[in-house]
Scaffold this motif. Structure first.
Motif, PDB file in Angstrom:
ATOM      1  N   TRP A 196      13.158   3.925   6.169  1.00 40.32           N
ATOM      2  CA  TRP A 196      13.377   5.451   6.043  1.00 40.32           C
ATOM      3  C   TRP A 196      12.839   6.273   7.101  1.00 40.32           C
ATOM      4  O   TRP A 196      12.913   7.840   7.393  1.00 40.32           O
ATOM      5  N   VAL A 197      10.729   6.480   6.309  1.00 42.95           N
ATOM      6  CA  VAL A 197      10.050   7.784   7.226  1.00 42.95           C
ATOM      7  C   VAL A 197      10.810   7.516   8.647  1.00 42.95           C
ATOM      8  O   VAL A 197      10.326   8.759   9.058  1.00 42.95           O
ATOM      9  N   GLU A 251       1.500  -1.606   0.244  1.00 37.72           N
ATOM     10  CA  GLU A 251       0.022   0.377   0.065  1.00 37.72           C
ATOM     11  C   GLU A 251       1.136   1.188   0.059  1.00 37.72           C
ATOM     12  O   GLU A 251       0.761   2.176  -0.784  1.00 37.72           O
ATOM     13  N   PHE A 252       2.167   0.930   0.464  1.00 32.02           N
ATOM     14  CA  PHE A 252       2.812   2.289   0.764  1.00 32.02           C
ATOM     15  C   PHE A 252       3.212   3.067  -0.639  1.00 32.02           C
ATOM     16  O   PHE A 252       3.752   3.769  -0.663  1.00 32.02           O
ATOM     17  N   ARG A 253       3.838   1.528  -1.471  1.00 30.77           N
ATOM     18  CA  ARG A 253       4.444   2.100  -2.427  1.00 30.77           C
ATOM     19  C   ARG A 253       2.949   2.333  -3.850  1.00 30.77           C
ATOM     20  O   ARG A 253       3.457   2.786  -4.354  1.00 30.77           O
ATOM     21  N   VAL A 293      11.693   4.667  -8.708  1.00 30.91           N
ATOM     22  CA  VAL A 293      12.191   2.923  -8.689  1.00 30.91           C
ATOM     23  C   VAL A 293      12.131   2.673  -7.229  1.00 30.91           C
ATOM     24  O   VAL A 293      11.302   1.602  -6.859  1.00 30.91           O
ATOM     25  N   GLY A 294      12.805   3.295  -6.390  1.00 26.61           N
ATOM     26  CA  GLY A 294      13.045   2.385  -5.353  1.00 26.61           C
ATOM     27  C   GLY A 294      12.542   3.155  -3.892  1.00 26.61           C
ATOM     28  O   GLY A 294      12.347   4.976  -4.143  1.00 26.61           O
ATOM     29  N   MET A 295      12.140   2.823  -3.521  1.00 19.38           N
ATOM     30  CA  MET A 295      12.112   3.878  -1.863  1.00 19.38           C
ATOM     31  C   MET A 295      10.321   4.703  -2.110  1.00 19.38           C
ATOM     32  O   MET A 295      10.879   5.879  -1.618  1.00 19.38           O
TER      33      MET A 295
END
Length: 386
Positions: A87-88, A32-34, A186-188
């Motif tokens: 990261w967050v 969901e985050f992505r 693409v990432g994170m």
């Protein structure tokens, strides 16, 4: 009651801790985050309940002001569950910057409690017009990771003679900032590192600070090198992602035969060898990383300043950790066969996320040269090294 962070294994005989509740939510919702492009505020609230956003709040304002290694261990656990969430969460360390604010301003920020989520779009530095009270701020800034769940946001403005030319960060309320949801990467992908726009807001001088500036809080954590800590909290995300890849390799290694009828992965010498080598490299980098953090903080607790060499080891170990995490993921990918190229393969999010920490300016190849210079008794070769 203060939530306590622990980087150890859960005790299954007890109810889940707030951190374990947050980790379970991350595992369940990471896709969901992505898709959203950010970690939603209700998950940030779970991090708050787990103590993530009071970890670097001064004790005088009700925070925990945790030793760096303890907080880093928590971020590593979250990043093992999902890189973007780690990261967050890593910006729970950002209160070390806020410690450079006047004490009265800090008291206002923490008036409603120590669990404050701070996010910043610090670059590119945008001009600000001096006013009688402070600065008239206007512009657009990039990479404001975690801004969708932030309680206060910072943007970068120029310094002046009083800051020795170092840039300032101006603090704003969320309602003073427009968030442009342009994070297409693409990432994170779930970090919500969106652009922020400010249009003609006057920020009082007392709500600005020098990033890494002299703290006004006299507690041990704020004598630890702030810029090194900023590099560490991002590097440890790479360690977590590398750990997730190696855990996956061990889990699937004992599975069934391949599509071609080949032996299961654990029965193949190249697979066992590659996993063992990556495990050794990751654990070695991790040991160096935490050793440097613990030694530097012990110096702080003894009442002494962290030396230039200790700071160089903090920066070097962080850069090395980020690279080791990325290399561990790549090693697992390389031995996982053709199925690993499919976009829905479990390794794919790890491969994409693992590329990001090593790209950060605080963790790039230039840090090896800068650290090497200091270890040779020379000045650091990059700015903002200490």
């Amino acid at each position: 009651m203060t939530a306590t962070l622990s980087a150890g294994s859960p005790d299954l005989t007890l109810p889940p801790t707030p951190l374990e509740v947050a980790l379970a939510a991350v595992v369940e919702r990471r896709e969901e985050f992505r898709a959203l492009g950010h970690v939603p505020r209700d998950v940030v609230d779970l991090f708050k309940a787990a103590g993530v956003y009071r970890a670097a709040t001064p004790r005088r304002f009700g925070g925990d002001a945790l030793p760096p290694a303890e907080f880093l261990g928590v971020v590593e656990r979250i990043a093992t569950a999902d890189g973007s969430a780690g990261w967050v969460a890593s910006f729970g360390s950002a209160q070390v910057y806020l410690a450079a604010l006047p004490l009265e301003t800090q008291a206002e920020l923490f008036a409603d409690g120590p669990d404050l989520c701070f996010a910043g779009g610090l670059f590119p530095i945008q001009p600000a017009t001096p006013t009688e009270r402070g600065f008239l701020v206007e512009g657009r800034w990039k990479w404001a990771s975690g801004c969708m769940g932030a309680d206060v946001l910072g943007v970068g403005i120029p310094g002046d003679p009083s800051t020795e030319g170092k840039p300032r960060t101006a603090l704003l309320r969320p309602d003073q900032v427009e968030i442009v949801q342009d994070w297409d990467v693409v990432g994170m992908a779930g970090t919500g590192s969106y652009d922020v726009v400010v249009r003609g807001v006057e920020v009082p001088r007392e709500r600005t600070f020098i990033r890494g500036g002299q703290p006004t809080v006299d507690e041990p954590l704020y004598r630890y090198p702030a810029l090194a800590y900023a590099a560490q909290v991002l590097a440890v995300v790479g360690l977590g992602i590398g750990r997730a890849a190696l855990d996956w390799a061990r889990e699937v290694g004992g599975g069934g035969t391949g599509a071609t009828g080949a032996p299961k992965l654990a029965d193949r010498a190249y697979f066992r060898t590659a996993v063992a080598e990556a495990e050794a490299r990751l654990r070695g980098a991790r040991a160096f990383f935490y050793e440097a953090a613990e030694e530097a903080y012990a110096t702080v607790l003894d009442g002494d300043p962290v030396t230039d060499e200790q700071n160089a080891l903090l920066r070097l170990s962080a850069t090395h950790a980020a690279r080791a995490g990325s290399e561990a993921v790549r090693a697992v990918f390389d031995i996982s066969g053709t199925n690993a190229i499919y976009s829905d393969h479990p390794l794919q999010p790890l491969v994409r996320d693992s590329m990001v920490p090593t790209q950060h300016a605080f963790l790039g190849p230039a840090m090896y040269d800068a650290a090497g210079a200091v270890l040779m008794g020379l000045p650091a070769t990059v700015p903002a090294f200490r």
